[in-house]
Design an enzyme around this catalytic site. Sequence first.
Site, PDB file in Angstrom:
ATOM      1  N   ASP A 304     -15.286 112.866 -93.317  1.00  0.00           N
ATOM      2  CA  ASP A 304     -16.142 111.878 -92.686  1.00  0.00           C
ATOM      3  C   ASP A 304     -16.171 112.137 -91.183  1.00  0.00           C
ATOM      4  OD1 ASP A 304     -17.737 109.487 -92.744  1.00  0.00           O
ATOM      5  OD2 ASP A 304     -16.055 108.480 -91.786  1.00  0.00           O
ATOM      6  N   PHE A 370     -24.995  91.666 -88.439  1.00  0.00           N
ATOM      7  CA  PHE A 370     -25.227  93.045 -88.888  1.00  0.00           C
ATOM      8  C   PHE A 370     -24.724  93.195 -90.323  1.00  0.00           C
ATOM      9  CE2 PHE A 370     -23.595  97.301 -89.658  1.00  0.00           C
ATOM     10  CZ  PHE A 370     -24.694  98.091 -89.327  1.00  0.00           C
ATOM     11  N   LYS A 389     -32.172  94.675 -83.773  1.00  0.00           N
ATOM     12  CA  LYS A 389     -31.594  95.904 -83.243  1.00  0.00           C
ATOM     13  C   LYS A 389     -30.854  96.605 -84.371  1.00  0.00           C
ATOM     14  CE  LYS A 389     -27.691  96.481 -82.621  1.00  0.00           C
ATOM     15  NZ  LYS A 389     -26.307  96.050 -82.503  1.00  0.00           N
ATOM     16  N   ASP A 512     -12.228 105.374 -97.562  1.00  0.00           N
ATOM     17  CA  ASP A 512     -11.493 104.115 -97.503  1.00  0.00           C
ATOM     18  C   ASP A 512     -12.272 102.941 -98.077  1.00  0.00           C
ATOM     19  OD1 ASP A 512     -13.417 103.869 -95.600  1.00  0.00           O
ATOM     20  OD2 ASP A 512     -12.079 103.466 -93.917  1.00  0.00           O
TER      21      ASP A 512
END
Length: 674
Positions: A304, A370, A389, A512
């Site tokens: 990652d 978010f 945004k 994870d």
Amino acid sequence: MNRHQVEKNPVMGLSWQELIKGSLLRLHPGHLYRQPVMLVVGLGIVISALFSMQHLLQGQSWGLEFSITLILLFTLLFANAAETLAEARGKAQASSLKAARDDLKALRQTPQGALEYVAASQLRRGDVIQVKAQEIIPADGEIIQGAATINESAITGESAPVIREAGTDNSGVSAGTKVLTNSILVRVSHDPGSSLLDRMIALVEGAQRQKTPNELALSVLISALTLIFLLVVVSLMPIGHYLGISLSIPVLVALLVCLIPTTIGALLPAIGIAGMDRALKANLIAKSGKAVEIAGSVDVLLLDKTGTITLGDRHANEMLPLGVSKQVFYEAAYLSSLADPTPEGKSIVEFIEQEGVRIEATQEAQFIEFSAETRMSGVDLADGRSIRKGAVDAVSRWVKKQGGHLPSFMEEEVERIARSGATPLAVAIDDQLVGVIALADIIKSGIQERFAKLRLLGIKTIMVTGDNPLTAAAIAAEAGVDDFIAEATPEKKLQVIRDHQQQGQLVAMVGDGTNDAPALAQADLGLAMNSGTQAAREAGNLVDLDSNPGKLLDVVEIGKQLLVTRGALTTFSLTNDVAKYFVLLPALFAASFPALAGLDILNLSSPENAILAAVIFNALIIPALVPLALKGVRVKALKTDQLFRNNLIYFGLGGLILPFIAIKCIDLILAAVI
């Protein structure tokens, strides 16, 4: 300093009394049965002892038989000491781990919603427990409600507290860790005896270490060689009788022990245990020894980007208004980031505040947090304006849905930011895109050198990221990875792993989150973060207690060292046997069979001394190689075939030459003493 501390050897990790006791306990037939080579040595001791006793009672010469018995006994004790020493290296951790586990209490939630105190040993998988501030977490599990600061030093050794929170990829908790702040509800994930802490205790004590596939294959090879040499030695009796040479049973036993691969047979358990110990010292919990072994044979690494290749702390470093004033753009970016708890969202707020731009506090506004699904955050203001945004493609779709159009030059700015290696975010007010934010991440120091080393080892590295292809390509080029996967989804990662496996390659990856679980389960080596979700920890076959994604690179090095050490010492042992074969047979038969005289290059003092010198060398070489078996052979940045060639040169040639020199020296000493 107390007496116990004085007796402890700092190198061995246990006292001489404990080492001797452990070696003697391993003389039990039930233990020797699992190691065919050592079983042969044990039977040889019994046979030699019986003949020695018979000759003593009959008044015949018994010194040679008794010497062989004694030396073979030391050979077996040295082999047992190697295994005892390897297991003892990890036992120092076990007492503290047990202390963290013992006498724990739990506040369990009943089906009716009430709370009751029970012993931690009564908890079962699926139970829900409440853990308050300053309490020890009694079982492995996943936070289902609340967030807390947790001290994990009991299992990781790291004193800095960490934050664990329900509903995130950092929701996993481990037994023995301490809650420092707040109160959390935890769903228990393991029954007693199978938790991470229990598994760690079992590993450091060596109680549940099973042989790996390669270790089993090597054991079969050693057993086959033992059988072959047994047939060879048995056939020497009629040959000796035909040539008029008297070969006693104890001499044949000693010859057999010298020719079979006793060295690697003695060191094999120590090598495996030491490999697990190195993994534990790196705060890695392997569900089996196979996981560590596979790490040394990995062909492809999926890493990652965030937290592994980069520092994972992206910050806003550039804000570009598009068609509006700086004040309007900054206000929209500021307000839409207030509901974004991610480091990126917080960095935007900090950036604007540091620029000295004053934003009026908003009242009666509806903030939109978010989420990974929408990849946006925002706010609906009281005056009717809506601000969003987030990812450029997500915000662009939202603008079009509002009936707006995107500026023609926006794509150029987005591409410029992406090509620089930063991540672009877009900000929109209603149907108008008002600006772009650049989030920069920093490549970890020294990561390029590590990837170069992995490349020399023949391992392909693939960066996995959710960034767009341009950003991913820029970071991949800077980091020095071989390939990358942009805009990665769980399905895409799973497909990449399967594609490489179909080509016969071993694949490793790190994860994870719950969405990483399918790929972790599919990968040959899945490294799960201890702080991650329960699904990820269950899917992986290695758990990193430090929750450091970059640990995958260390795992590969630990696994490679295990395989190289085992291969090097196996090569040394087998070439040792070849050398001893050409030392002993000429010494035994040269006098009666002149054709072998040319092979008797050592010109040993007598056949009896030749046998004693060989068995003494055979016994002493085991403790001499124990430090190497425990520490491991140094792994250089070379491909597998080059490592194999180096092993043949250094350990193969060394194993071939050393017995000639050592046996001759021992023979000279015996000739002077006897």
